[in-house]
Scaffold this motif. Structure first.
Motif, short mmCIF file in Angstrom:
data_model
loop_
_atom_site.label_atom_id
_atom_site.label_comp_id
_atom_site.label_asym_id
_atom_site.label_seq_id
_atom_site.Cartn_x
_atom_site.Cartn_y
_atom_site.Cartn_z
N PRO A 1 24.73 -2.53 0.85
CA PRO A 1 23.87 -2.34 -0.32
C PRO A 1 22.71 -1.40 -0.03
N LEU A 2 22.30 -0.68 -1.05
CA LEU A 2 21.17 0.25 -0.90
C LEU A 2 19.87 -0.53 -0.76
N VAL A 3 19.73 -1.62 -1.48
CA VAL A 3 18.51 -2.42 -1.45
C VAL A 3 18.77 -3.70 -0.68
N TRP A 4 17.94 -3.95 0.32
CA TRP A 4 18.01 -5.17 1.11
C TRP A 4 16.74 -5.99 0.85
N ASN A 5 16.73 -7.19 1.35
CA ASN A 5 15.49 -7.96 1.40
C ASN A 5 14.74 -7.60 2.68
#
Length: 785
Positions: free
Chosen positions: A616-620
């Motif tokens: 994913p492009l956005v992680w936590n």
């Protein structure tokens, strides 16, 4: 440019005719003589009338006996009207350390007197007159020149004397940049070539003192024997009145001397992640200076040194530098984007304290080794710096330092007006930089001034308002967003429409030769801007294809397109880009970045590997300043996103600054600090932190020799998969620039992935600015050869 004379004005030229004479002494210095010659040249350019040049005593006497205007330059003016010397003395620095520059411009009847305190200053006086008549030199060479035309050139009352606050106002071009037109550009914009040698030199004198098996960076520093050895080495030059550099070598010192180690415990340098050696070096320098003064008390030579690397911070122990010493403060790792008083930059506010303390220790004998950011490892993209320098120069004047010596780059597509604005601001820190830019747009772009003001204004505003405090090319995607690129394209297209309209109007109204030249100048300047824009868009397309989309074929294609546009820039004028002189070998440079993407492509296209999935492009993301994550077993716990989801504006800078210790979303195509991972006082977050993402895989996707590739990761890290540590990344040095510029990490996950959800946690140790992931990771299956 129309000028309307009053009855009392001195008419220099009118209607293509002139009776004026420029007088200069037969024994004039090189720039004094050039000042007279250029005055003749530019009066002709301004008015289409060429004045006579009187450069002999007899020609000067004839001019003075005549009735026409006489423009007297340099020593001839000071001899003719001795009171000019008193005017210069009143404004010039009374006790200069290196040199006092001052100018005087005075009209007495038919006489126009133009002089200064030295050879360069005579030229500055002429440059000031030409500036008042509308002449500009925005960049070196004819390309950057703007000379208006007027049917009448005249002058009213004039009695002006001025001296700049800085003795050193200099720049040089790194990377073997093309210096065509540099010397003239410097004088026309009030730079000088005054300096004390400060290049890396210490190892030349101390190599005999290096312990066996050690490097030049492990020499005893504060030792009395080192001081005596160094003094004996440099005494002949010092005694002869020659300035000498004692600057440290280009690296990080780590002395094995017990005295040096003790002094190094006094402070830790967070910028270079190690002990500061400033106290040891200042003891050495003061000892050497004292010994040389005793041996050659009549010498007025200076000893230059760099406050650089791990002696950038001022010393802890109270000390006053001995009189021969001149320090060059070189803050290479401190934010070059913001000014010293900018609330968005804690490093710049710290730098002001550092600078002011050095100024006090050196009793004003301090020069700023100024990094125009583009001289670092950058790309050929616009890189303005006036937004910082206009503020810094005020602080430098207040601190009473000697001046500024800028390291820049001979690449006008990158620097544009950086040096022009520096020259003007160093000459007079109260100069209105916004007014200079407004003047630039009109004179440089003519009928395209309005859209070009919007074009460059967008770029300048993006740099001025950015949160970014780092340097080098990794900051580009934080500045040049897709939205900004779209706006720039619109403004540039509007300027090109204005160019077409201007050309059509000139065809309909054929006139003077200068009109055709003006159309050609506009065409060349817009082509320069267009090619620069093509370089910019191609580079950003490349970065986003690689970092955001993981599409390496598209990244390579965009990179090659940008490099081709860059070649066109250099073909148009070698001063527009520097890459040919650099050589650009290695992954740090743009061709190396393209090569890196070309080398990554086979791992996704079936040659060496098959793309299984892009993560994913956005992680936590979660900061862990108190090191709670590992003992608290965060990789085994659910990720609680409730805090950031409850924020009114969860992705705002303010929310990120206050989030301390909670999970927040973070993209993996841009380093952490550029996304707002900073403290409430705008310090870059450093320390431990965690990334997390989940990824679902089909059973077939888990088969074979699987690898997780991080194409861009700055830090040491531990990768956890489904709650267990599976790989450790170690770096040779915690300073990011000391490592391989690919910043890649490949992790073999063969047999470790499961069908269904896989949980990835990345535990990073970020001791410095530039933290985290900045290119999107991907999972690939190795193809057996």
């Amino acid at each position: 440019m129309a000028m309307h004379a009053r009855s009392a004005d001195l008419i220099i030229a009118a209607n293509g005719k002139t009776r004026a004479t420029v007088v200069v002494a037969p024994d004039a210095g090189p720039w004094e003589k050039r000042a007279a010659q250029d005055l003749v040249h530019y009066i002709e350019r301004l008015s289409n009338a060429r004045p006579a040049l009187a450069d002999s005593d007899e020609a000067a006497r004839q001019a003075l006996r005549g009735s026409g205007p006489v423009l007297v330059v340099g020593k001839a003016a000071l001899t003719l009207v001795p009171e000019l010397r008193q005017q210069l003395e009143r404004v010039a620095k009374p006790k200069p350390e290196l040199r006092a520059d001052a100018i005087v411009l005075k009209r007495k009847g038919k006489l126009l007197l133009l002089a200064g305190t030295n050879d360069d200053a005579h030229y500055y006086a002429v440059a000031e007159l030409l500036r008042r008549w509308g002449c500009r030199w925005f960049m070196p060479g004819e390309f950057g020149e703007s000379i208006p035309q007027t049917p009448e050139l005249h002058l009213g009352a004039l009695d002006y004397a001025y001296a700049p606050p800085f003795e050193v106002r200099r720049y040089w071009l790194s990377w073997l940049g093309d210096s065509t037109g540099k010397d003239e550009f410097m004088r026309r914009n009030f730079f000088n070539d005054v300096y004390v040698p400060s290049g890396h030199a210490l190892g030349t004198y101390t190599k005999e003192l290096v312990p066996p098996g050690q490097t030049l960076f492990n020499v005893p520093i504060a030792d009395n024997r080192t001081a005596s050895h160094l003094s004996q080495k440099v005494l002949p030059e010092y005694k002869a009145g020659k300035d000498v550099s004692l600057s440290m070598e280009d690296g990080i010192y780590a002395s094995g001397s017990a005295d040096d180690k003790a002094l190094a415990t006094l402070q830790y340098d967070k910028y270079f992640l190690g002990p500061s050696y400033t106290d040891a070096f200042m003891q050495l320098y003061n000892k050497v200076a004292t010994q040389l003064q005793a041996a050659a008390p009549e010498s007025r030579a200076h000893l230059g040194f760099l406050a650089y690397s791990n002696m950038t911070l001022p010393p802890v122990l109270e000390i006053t530098a001995a009189p021969p010493l001149v320090a060059y403060l070189a803050p290479i790792d401190i934010d070059p984007i913001h000014g010293v008083d900018d609330v968005r930059s804690a490093p710049c506010r710290e730098y002001r304290v550092i600078m002011e303390k050095w100024a006090k220790i050196m009793q004003g004998r301090l020069v700023i080794y100024d990094y125009d950011q583009s001289m670092l490892v950058w790309r050929d993209l616009p890189n303005p710096s006036h937004q910082a320098f206009r503020r810094d120069v005020q602080a430098y004047r207040a601190a009473g330092i000697l001046g500024v010596d800028t390291e820049s780059r001979g690449a006008l597509a990158t620097t544009l007006t950086n040096l022009y604005l520096r020259g003007q601001l160093l000459w007079n820190p109260d100069t209105d930089a916004d007014a200079l830019l407004a003047d630039f747009y009109v004179r440089f772009y003519g009928p395209a001034a309005k859209p070009m003001a919007r074009y460059w204004g967008e770029i300048f505003r993006a740099w001025q308002e950015t949160l970014v405090t780092e340097h080098e090319y990794f900051v580009a995607p934080a500045i040049y967003t897709p939205e900004l690129i779209d706006r720039l394209r619109s403004h540039l297209e509007a300027a090109e429409v204005a160019e077409v309209a201007e050309a059509a109007e000139q065809v309909a109204r054929p006139g003077a030769k200068a009109r055709g030249q003006g159309v050609q100048h506009l065409h060349d300047r817009l082509r320069f801007t267009r090619l620069g824009f093509e370089v910019l868009t191609a580079y950003m397309d490349m970065v986003r294809a690689a970092a955001t989309d993981g599409d390496y074929a598209a990244a390579v294609a965009a990179g090659e397109r940008g490099l081709a546009a860059r070649e066109q820039l250099a073909d148009m004028n070698p001063t527009f880009a520097t890459f040919r002189s650099i050589g650009e070998k290695g992954y740090a440079w743009w061709p190396g970045e393209v090569l890196q993407y070309r080398e990554l492509l086979p791992y996704t296209n079936g040659e060496k590997g098959e793309l299984v999935a892009r993560l994913p492009l956005v992680w936590n993301f979660r900061r862990d300043p108190d090191e709670k994550g590992r003992p608290g077993k965060w990789p085994t716990l659910p990720v609680d996103e409730s805090h950031w989801r409850s924020q009114p504006q969860p992705l705002s800078l303010q929310a990120r600054q206050q989030i301390a210790g909670q999970w927040e979303p973070l993209r993996t195509d841009l380093y952490a600090q550029a996304q707002g991972v900073v403290t409430p006082d705008y310090q870059s977050y450093t320390g431990l932190a965690w990334y997390h993402t989940d990824m679902s895989l089909e059973a077939a996707q888990t088969q074979g020799k699987l690898h997780l590739r991080f194409p861009g990761l700055f830090n040491q890290a531990v990768l956890y998969l489904n709650g267990e540590p599976v790989a450790v990344r170690r770096l040779s040095h915690p300073l990011w620039w000391s490592n391989d510029y690919r910043f890649e990490w490949d992790v073999d996950l063969t047999g470790r992935l499961q069908a269904g959800v896989n949980r990835f946690f990345l535990h990073i140790d970020n001791p410095h600015h530039f933290g985290g992931i900045f290119r999107r990771p991907f999972l690939y299956r190795e193809v057996l050869q």
